[in-house]
Write an enzyme that holds these catalytic residues in place. Sequence first.
Site, PDB file in Angstrom:
ATOM      1  N   CYS A  84      -4.721   2.584  -3.860  1.00 44.96           N
ATOM      2  CA  CYS A  84      -3.653   2.901  -3.137  1.00 44.96           C
ATOM      3  C   CYS A  84      -2.345   1.880  -3.407  1.00 44.96           C
ATOM      4  CB  CYS A  84      -3.711   3.097  -1.753  1.00 44.96           C
ATOM      5  SG  CYS A  84      -4.835   4.457  -1.427  1.00 44.96           S
ATOM      6  N   ASP A  86       2.759  -4.705   8.040  1.00 46.75           N
ATOM      7  CA  ASP A  86       1.750  -3.999   8.039  1.00 46.75           C
ATOM      8  C   ASP A  86       0.460  -4.621   8.214  1.00 46.75           C
ATOM      9  OD1 ASP A  86      -0.799  -2.870   7.114  1.00 46.75           O
ATOM     10  OD2 ASP A  86       0.102  -2.140   5.110  1.00 46.75           O
ATOM     11  N   LYS A 146     -10.815  -1.450   9.904  1.00 50.69           N
ATOM     12  CA  LYS A 146     -10.781  -2.612   9.017  1.00 50.69           C
ATOM     13  C   LYS A 146     -11.052  -3.898   9.907  1.00 50.69           C
ATOM     14  CE  LYS A 146      -7.566  -0.471   5.873  1.00 50.69           C
ATOM     15  NZ  LYS A 146      -8.453  -0.089   4.887  1.00 50.69           N
ATOM     16  N   HIS A 165       0.709  -1.276  -0.060  1.00 49.83           N
ATOM     17  CA  HIS A 165       0.001  -0.013  -0.188  1.00 49.83           C
ATOM     18  C   HIS A 165       1.023   0.952  -0.038  1.00 49.83           C
ATOM     19  CE1 HIS A 165      -2.763   2.940   1.657  1.00 49.83           C
ATOM     20  NE2 HIS A 165      -3.909   2.125   1.399  1.00 49.83           N
ATOM     21  N   GLN A 175      -4.944  -5.479   7.118  1.00 44.81           N
ATOM     22  CA  GLN A 175      -5.758  -6.564   6.663  1.00 44.81           C
ATOM     23  C   GLN A 175      -6.010  -7.639   7.244  1.00 44.81           C
ATOM     24  OE1 GLN A 175      -8.174  -5.460   3.893  1.00 44.81           O
ATOM     25  NE2 GLN A 175      -6.880  -3.565   3.740  1.00 44.81           N
TER      26      GLN A 175
END
Length: 393
Positions: free
Chosen positions: A351, A187, A213, A109, A190
């Site tokens: 993104c 990261d 999220k 991202h 998700q």
Amino acid sequence: MFKKDFPYFIDNETIYLDNAATTQKPLDVINSQLAYYENYCANTHRSSFGHANEATKRFEDTRKILREFINAEFNEEITFTKGVTESINFIASAYAKNFETVIISSLEHHSNIVPWHMQGRSLGKGLEVVKCNENLDFDFKDFEKILKNTPNSFVSITHISNAFGKIHNIKRIISLAHKYEAVVMVDGAQSLAHMSIDVQDLDVDFFAISAHKTFGPTGVGAIYIKKEFLEKLEPYQTGGATIHEVDFNHSTLLDSPYKFEAGTQNIAGVIGFGEALKFISHIGYKNIETIEKDVFKYLDEELRKLPNILFYNDIKDTTGSRSFNFKNISHDDIGILVDKMNIALRVGHHCAQPIMKQLGIKGTIRVSIAFYNDYEDINKLIEALKKALSMLE
């Protein structure tokens, strides 16, 4: 079955399939924030009257809940932020700027690309990108080659691609990086909506988390910082709530994590995040994974029946998001038409422009599911896509 727990779906004809952008919020999360503002609205970690103490307790309860949720060892390893974007910028500025090389994947991202550019890094000049193959699989041979050739490296990598749902084998990535004495940040934007995370088992150094999220409020997140790194980090910002003592000559800071949480926090949001984590625990990851695997497989099967559809990866090692296009048809046109049919999905580069450019496309149609999605949602999506395609032929 679970839509009854989410006010968004009450008397709403919209088929919501944009969960990679943000998830809907259960009633318990909404009510917990309302209760703070209505019943005990006060600042945390400052005043000592009753409502201030209650606000502080509930705020700190979420830190404990999140620590247990991801199996961190200590509460002080959890620092609250605005979300994954701020978490990555925090670690980039407070720690990773000192590394000669930052290594990322091809599926990142923008939030895990732009911060490194802001440090003056570019490809081959302090920034290295691990290749992926035609199925978007992480190239471990290329990764090890980069690690061998770039001592003093910081690895910053997405766990699950928001654009394609591709899952990186982060445990293997972390293990290989540590073999070459690299430090690793993941990261996890998700991740928590779809699967259980155990930071001790992963042996990850930094793990970035987003609440919105994960069925929680927007503007809230956290960064897990392995205890051995807490004293190595400089504060990202300073001010109220971070200090132990101040005069006009010098300041001394509080211990972690408070020295990293400057200013008044999103108190209601953090409390709501705690409720979201409890909600997920109540549903259980076993149920979530079973439901999503079934619906995701059905989605893939039904999409494949459509004419001239283009995929960029299979569904092996994939969760949440399915990205595709139709030959000679603009993804933007599809998005406009299905919106008129009450289908909420995302079209564009998500993104993630670098991987789109690598694939030779401007963007995709992305369908991203959560455990509250079902076969009926998929059937309505397919019917909408069929109508849109017939209009664009």
